[in-house]
Design a protein around this motif. Structure first.
Motif, PDB file in Angstrom:
ATOM      1  N   THR A   4     -19.303  50.197  57.621  1.00 28.68           N
ATOM      2  CA  THR A   4     -19.276  49.280  56.490  1.00 28.68           C
ATOM      3  C   THR A   4     -19.025  47.887  57.025  1.00 28.68           C
ATOM      4  O   THR A   4     -18.676  47.702  58.188  1.00 28.68           O
ATOM      5  CB  THR A   4     -18.153  49.651  55.506  1.00 28.68           C
ATOM      6  N   GLN A   6     -16.561  46.152  56.360  1.00 26.76           N
ATOM      7  CA  GLN A   6     -15.136  46.102  56.709  1.00 26.76           C
ATOM      8  C   GLN A   6     -14.901  46.656  58.100  1.00 26.76           C
ATOM      9  O   GLN A   6     -14.099  46.129  58.856  1.00 26.76           O
ATOM     10  CB  GLN A   6     -14.315  46.877  55.687  1.00 26.76           C
ATOM     11  N   HIS A  50      -6.374  52.219  52.765  1.00 22.67           N
ATOM     12  CA  HIS A  50      -7.124  50.959  52.665  1.00 22.67           C
ATOM     13  C   HIS A  50      -6.144  49.789  52.711  1.00 22.67           C
ATOM     14  O   HIS A  50      -6.363  48.819  53.447  1.00 22.67           O
ATOM     15  CB  HIS A  50      -7.907  50.880  51.351  1.00 22.67           C
ATOM     16  N   TYR A 110     -17.305  55.508  47.320  1.00 18.10           N
ATOM     17  CA  TYR A 110     -16.922  56.279  48.499  1.00 18.10           C
ATOM     18  C   TYR A 110     -15.768  55.564  49.198  1.00 18.10           C
ATOM     19  O   TYR A 110     -15.627  54.351  49.087  1.00 18.10           O
ATOM     20  CB  TYR A 110     -18.107  56.473  49.457  1.00 18.10           C
ATOM     21  N   HIS A 111     -14.952  56.344  49.889  1.00 19.74           N
ATOM     22  CA  HIS A 111     -13.831  55.765  50.636  1.00 19.74           C
ATOM     23  C   HIS A 111     -14.249  55.365  52.044  1.00 19.74           C
ATOM     24  O   HIS A 111     -14.096  54.216  52.429  1.00 19.74           O
ATOM     25  CB  HIS A 111     -12.658  56.749  50.704  1.00 19.74           C
ATOM     26  N   TRP A 112     -14.742  56.300  52.841  1.00 30.20           N
ATOM     27  CA  TRP A 112     -14.974  56.025  54.258  1.00 30.20           C
ATOM     28  C   TRP A 112     -16.387  56.370  54.718  1.00 30.20           C
ATOM     29  O   TRP A 112     -16.911  55.744  55.611  1.00 30.20           O
ATOM     30  CB  TRP A 112     -13.973  56.793  55.123  1.00 30.20           C
ATOM     31  N   TYR A 114     -20.469  56.975  53.979  1.00 26.87           N
ATOM     32  CA  TYR A 114     -21.557  56.735  53.036  1.00 26.87           C
ATOM     33  C   TYR A 114     -22.063  58.037  52.446  1.00 26.87           C
ATOM     34  O   TYR A 114     -22.314  58.990  53.176  1.00 26.87           O
ATOM     35  CB  TYR A 114     -22.769  56.105  53.739  1.00 26.87           C
ATOM     36  N   ARG A 121     -24.620  52.508  46.658  1.00 31.14           N
ATOM     37  CA  ARG A 121     -23.248  52.881  47.008  1.00 31.14           C
ATOM     38  C   ARG A 121     -22.313  51.698  46.804  1.00 31.14           C
ATOM     39  O   ARG A 121     -22.731  50.546  46.857  1.00 31.14           O
ATOM     40  CB  ARG A 121     -23.198  53.325  48.465  1.00 31.14           C
ATOM     41  N   ALA A 123     -18.323  50.776  48.210  1.00 31.58           N
ATOM     42  CA  ALA A 123     -17.096  51.145  48.924  1.00 31.58           C
ATOM     43  C   ALA A 123     -15.887  50.904  48.025  1.00 31.58           C
ATOM     44  O   ALA A 123     -15.799  49.868  47.357  1.00 31.58           O
ATOM     45  CB  ALA A 123     -16.962  50.335  50.205  1.00 31.58           C
ATOM     46  N   THR A 126     -13.425  47.494  48.381  1.00 38.02           N
ATOM     47  CA  THR A 126     -13.921  46.171  48.002  1.00 38.02           C
ATOM     48  C   THR A 126     -13.197  45.765  46.727  1.00 38.02           C
ATOM     49  O   THR A 126     -12.586  46.590  46.056  1.00 38.02           O
ATOM     50  CB  THR A 126     -15.440  46.201  47.729  1.00 38.02           C
TER      51      THR A 126
END
Length: 161
Positions: A4, A6, A50, A110-112, A114, A121, A123, A126
């Motif tokens: 991502t 991030q 996160h 989704y967390h981590w 894809y 999608r 994340a 965000t």
């Protein structure tokens, strides 16, 4: 392996990770409280991870996002993941929402990792993802970015995974 934005920031954008627990809370985020949300235990602990990572990055936009996560976690009703119920946005939901009563958008959270089966999608890590997680159908909340309030977002529909 996919990354991502991030992940790319954490892994090589030259950011210095420092502990910033001494910083005061952002006043505009505290005015959002109490944040009405319902989180399953899985999403609660993923949000905590996160938050921890954003604090470690240590730059202002990530610290602000960590503050938003902290406020959401502090005010949320936390239940067993299996007891979250229908119509609540989770970290794996397909959610339809509108920003400022605009055109509806649909994304899969989704967390981590894809979700490979889906092109649209979002994340959880965000501003929009953190805002949406835990909200119920029909519920809305102020949508922040790294500088200010962008407006509001309202949940229109939720499909469980």
């Amino acid at each position: 392996m996919r990354y991502t934005s991030q992940d790319r920031l954490r892994n090589g954008a030259g950011l210095i990770a420092r502990q910033h627990d001494h910083l005061p809370a952002f006043r505009d985020i505290s005015t959002l409280r109490p944040i009405r949300a319902r989180l399953g235990t899985y999403d609660y602990w993923q949000l905590n991870e996160h938050r921890r990572r954003f604090q470690a990055i240590g730059t202002e936009p990530f610290l602000r996002l960590a503050q938003l996560i902290r406020a959401k976690m502090a005010d949320a009703e936390v239940v067993n993941t299996s007891d979250v119920g229908a119509g609540v946005v989770t970290g794996e939901s397909r959610v339809s929402f509108a920003i400022e009563a605009g055109r509806p958008q649909t994304r899969t959270l989704y967390h981590w990792t894809y979700p490979e089966h889906d092109r649209s999608r979002l994340a959880v890590g965000t501003y929009l993802g953190v805002t949406l997680i835990g909200l119920r159908v029909g519920q809305g909340m102020a949508l922040l970015d790294s500088d200010d309030v962008l407006g509001s977002v309202q949940v229109l529909a939720v499909q469980d995974p």
